[in-house]
Design a protein around this motif. Structure first.
Motif, short mmCIF file in Angstrom:
data_model
loop_
_atom_site.label_atom_id
_atom_site.label_comp_id
_atom_site.label_asym_id
_atom_site.label_seq_id
_atom_site.Cartn_x
_atom_site.Cartn_y
_atom_site.Cartn_z
N GLU A 51 58.36 43.94 75.32
CA GLU A 51 59.69 44.17 75.67
C GLU A 51 60.25 43.49 76.86
OE1 GLU A 51 62.96 47.87 75.86
OE2 GLU A 51 60.57 48.48 75.28
N ALA A 52 59.25 43.59 77.95
CA ALA A 52 59.59 42.98 79.28
C ALA A 52 60.05 41.39 78.92
CB ALA A 52 58.66 43.07 80.06
N ILE A 53 59.20 40.76 78.18
CA ILE A 53 59.39 39.48 78.04
C ILE A 53 60.80 39.18 77.21
CG2 ILE A 53 58.81 37.25 76.72
CD1 ILE A 53 55.74 38.30 77.78
N ALA A 54 60.98 39.98 76.39
CA ALA A 54 62.16 39.90 75.25
C ALA A 54 63.28 40.01 76.10
CB ALA A 54 62.02 40.89 73.98
N HIS A 55 63.28 40.93 76.83
CA HIS A 55 64.52 41.49 77.83
C HIS A 55 64.82 40.35 78.85
CE1 HIS A 55 67.16 44.26 80.06
NE2 HIS A 55 66.81 43.52 81.13
N ILE A 56 63.82 39.74 79.27
CA ILE A 56 64.19 38.69 80.39
C ILE A 56 64.80 37.44 79.57
CG2 ILE A 56 62.92 37.19 82.00
CD1 ILE A 56 60.87 39.30 82.66
N ASN A 57 64.16 37.13 78.45
CA ASN A 57 64.55 35.76 77.80
C ASN A 57 65.85 36.13 77.14
OD1 ASN A 57 62.42 34.39 78.38
ND2 ASN A 57 61.46 34.90 76.28
N GLN A 58 66.40 37.48 77.14
CA GLN A 58 67.72 37.91 76.70
C GLN A 58 68.71 37.78 77.69
OE1 GLN A 58 68.20 41.30 74.44
NE2 GLN A 58 70.39 41.08 74.49
N TYR A 59 68.12 38.26 78.87
CA TYR A 59 69.34 38.62 79.98
C TYR A 59 69.01 37.56 81.16
CZ TYR A 59 70.48 42.93 77.26
OH TYR A 59 70.92 43.60 76.11
N SER A 60 68.06 37.00 81.35
CA SER A 60 67.67 36.20 82.44
C SER A 60 68.63 34.99 82.63
CB SER A 60 66.30 35.71 82.63
OG SER A 60 66.14 34.77 83.54
N SER A 61 68.76 34.47 83.77
CA SER A 61 69.52 33.34 83.79
C SER A 61 68.57 31.96 83.91
CB SER A 61 70.63 32.94 85.14
OG SER A 61 69.61 33.43 86.05
N GLN A 62 67.52 32.24 83.59
CA GLN A 62 66.22 31.19 83.45
C GLN A 62 66.21 30.53 84.92
OE1 GLN A 62 67.96 28.91 80.15
NE2 GLN A 62 66.29 29.91 78.96
N HIS A 63 66.28 31.35 86.13
CA HIS A 63 65.87 31.02 87.25
C HIS A 63 64.61 31.08 87.61
CE1 HIS A 63 66.19 30.71 91.60
NE2 HIS A 63 67.48 30.13 91.57
N THR A 64 64.40 32.59 88.14
CA THR A 64 62.88 33.03 88.44
C THR A 64 62.72 34.51 88.01
OG1 THR A 64 63.20 31.67 90.44
CG2 THR A 64 61.41 33.26 90.50
N ASP A 65 61.47 34.72 87.42
CA ASP A 65 60.96 36.16 86.94
C ASP A 65 59.58 36.18 87.37
OD1 ASP A 65 63.88 36.70 85.56
OD2 ASP A 65 63.27 34.84 84.67
N ALA A 66 59.31 37.38 87.84
CA ALA A 66 57.86 37.65 88.13
C ALA A 66 57.36 39.03 87.21
CB ALA A 66 58.15 37.96 89.79
N ILE A 67 56.04 38.85 87.23
CA ILE A 67 55.40 40.02 86.78
C ILE A 67 54.22 40.46 87.91
CG2 ILE A 67 53.59 38.38 85.75
CD1 ILE A 67 52.95 40.95 83.53
N VAL A 68 54.35 42.00 87.94
CA VAL A 68 53.30 42.53 88.87
C VAL A 68 52.15 43.07 88.04
CG1 VAL A 68 52.62 43.95 90.86
CG2 VAL A 68 55.12 42.92 90.45
N THR A 69 50.93 42.64 88.02
CA THR A 69 49.95 42.87 87.18
C THR A 69 48.40 42.46 87.59
OG1 THR A 69 49.34 43.10 84.51
CG2 THR A 69 49.90 40.88 85.50
N GLU A 70 47.54 43.56 87.18
CA GLU A 70 46.18 42.95 87.32
C GLU A 70 45.57 42.69 86.03
OE1 GLU A 70 44.65 43.27 90.56
OE2 GLU A 70 46.91 43.14 91.00
N ASN A 71 46.36 42.54 84.99
CA ASN A 71 45.92 42.14 83.61
C ASN A 71 46.07 40.52 83.43
OD1 ASN A 71 46.12 41.69 80.68
ND2 ASN A 71 45.81 43.95 80.44
#
Length: 418
Positions: free
Chosen positions: A329-349
């Motif tokens: 859902e995070a990826i889908a949300h970003i690809n829908q609303y992001s301006s395609q500039h910069t996006d980050a994930i915080v994860t140990e996976n």
């Protein structure tokens, strides 16, 4: 001369200078850059005085806080300009580099050579350091430049331009290799973006209104991004301390930059444990939270988020927050609303990190790092001409290579085609 004749004269001079710059040696280009750095340091007091006058007039004129922040130059900023020039001088010269040379069955060798674009027109608002950064990158990449800064920075831009001209002259290069327009007439921009006979590419740097106008009116290619609606996603496998540190920096270090985080996504499984603490930190720093229904249950101070909030680049102490099911859902949300500039994930996976890198369609995608790193200086480019969210030619921070193109070359020994 009227403004049309003036711009044509500037364009002709730039085109002539570009022919000379394309064949200028690396040593001469570096000598000019180092001389410019010396001039900026020597005239630091004059630059700061000119900037102070610009800032005072901007405040009187009611310029908003974000623009005032971009406009303001400090002694540290002057030194950063000089260091930026020196760092570009230290970078490898991309011009003339031959790559992908392969021998064909016919006997010829086919490869690519990196060459300058020609004349680069740069239109920007507020930030006077862009004058030095743009001059450095265009010069080192073998281009000529026509720079048009905003009227709010006219005094400081002209003071920096004098340092640039002095550096070019000291190295024996044409002073018309970098021309900073002295007029604040908006009509000049209209002519600059519609002179394909003189200008090869336009780079607008500023607010959405400026960039939309340039993109609409330009008759030459444009390297651009419209806005920076950047995201941080806190995954269900995020380290809580790391997430807190990254969000703090990504949102609050500077509010008015295009790589500042404007939207926060949190995995549902960790929202109750992590989101209240994240919210407390942001609220303590004066950030208004606009959240989904789940966010508001966990953060009573949060205001309701609208559909528009998720698409907005605030450039202010506001952040939109949404609780999501997980990485899908995070990826889908970003690809829908992001301006395609910069996006980050915080994860140990690792699997989630690799999926995020592959599937998020933005010019910079990050794992366990602040979006504030999306910057040419931080990427090792010395400086940047701007950020591109386009997908052709250049994407992300545009440095030396982004200001060059490649042409095919063929090396033979008398071969003819049968």
């Amino acid at each position: 001369m009227n403004i049309q004749e003036t711009m044509a004269s500037i364009g002709r001079a730039a085109r002539q200078a570009s022919r000379m710059m394309a064949k200028t040696t690396t040593a001469a280009k570096n000598a000019a850059l180092l001389a410019m750095a010396g001039q900026i340091r020597a005239h630091a007091a004059e630059l700061l005085a000119a900037n102070a006058a610009d800032v005072a007039e901007a405040r009187t004129g009611g310029l908003d806080a974000a623009m005032i922040d971009r406009l303001t130059l400090t002694a540290k900023g002057v030194e950063a300009m000089a260091l930026g020039l020196e760092q570009v001088a230290a970078l490898p010269d991309p011009v003339g580099e031959i790559t992908d040379l392969k021998r064909r069955p016919s006997g010829i060798q086919v490869g690519k050579m990196r060459v300058p674009l020609g004349v680069v027109g740069i239109i920007y608002e507020a930030r006077p350091n862009v004058t030095a950064d743009a001059a450095a990158l265009c010069l080192k990449s073998g281009n000529a430049a026509i720079l048009r800064g905003g009227k709010e920075a006219i005094r400081c831009n002209q003071a920096i331009a004098a340092c640039v001209r002095a550096g070019l002259k000291a190295a024996g290069l044409p002073e018309t290799a970098v021309q900073v327009l002295e007029t604040t007439d908006r009509e000049a921009v209209g002519y600059l973006v519609a002179m394909p006979e003189y200008v090869d590419v336009i780079v607008p740097r500023g607010g959405r209104g400026l960039i939309e106008r340039i993109s609409k009116d330009a008759r030459v290619p444009v390297i651009k991004h419209l806005d920076g609606n950047c995201h941080v996603y806190v995954d269900d496998a995020a380290d809580p301390g790391m997430a807190l540190r990254i969000i703090d920096n990504a949102k609050t270090q500077r509010l008015g930059t295009c790589n500042t985080t404007e939207s926060l996504l949190v995995a549902r499984s960790v929202a109750a444990a992590q989101l209240p603490e994240i919210a407390r930190l942001l609220i303590a720093k004066g950030v208004e939270i606009r959240g989904c229904e789940e966010t508001r249950k966990l953060v009573p101070e949060a205001k309701p988020a609208t559909e528009e909030d998720y698409s907005t680049e605030y450039l202010a102490a506001i952040i939109s927050v949404k609780v999501v099911a997980g990485v899908d859902e995070a990826i889908a949300h970003i690809n829908q609303y992001s301006s395609q500039h910069t996006d980050a994930i915080v994860t140990e996976n690792y699997t989630h990190a690799m999926r995020f890198l592959r599937e998020v369609d933005s010019s910079s995608v990050m794992v366990n790092a602040s979006t504030r790193f999306a910057d040419g200086f931080e990427y090792g480019l010395g400086a940047e001409i701007g950020i591109s969210t386009d997908k052709f030619h250049a994407r992300g921070p545009v440095g030396l290579e982004g200001l060059t193109s490649q042409k095919w070359i063929v090396l033979g020994n008398g071969e003819v085609r049968g």
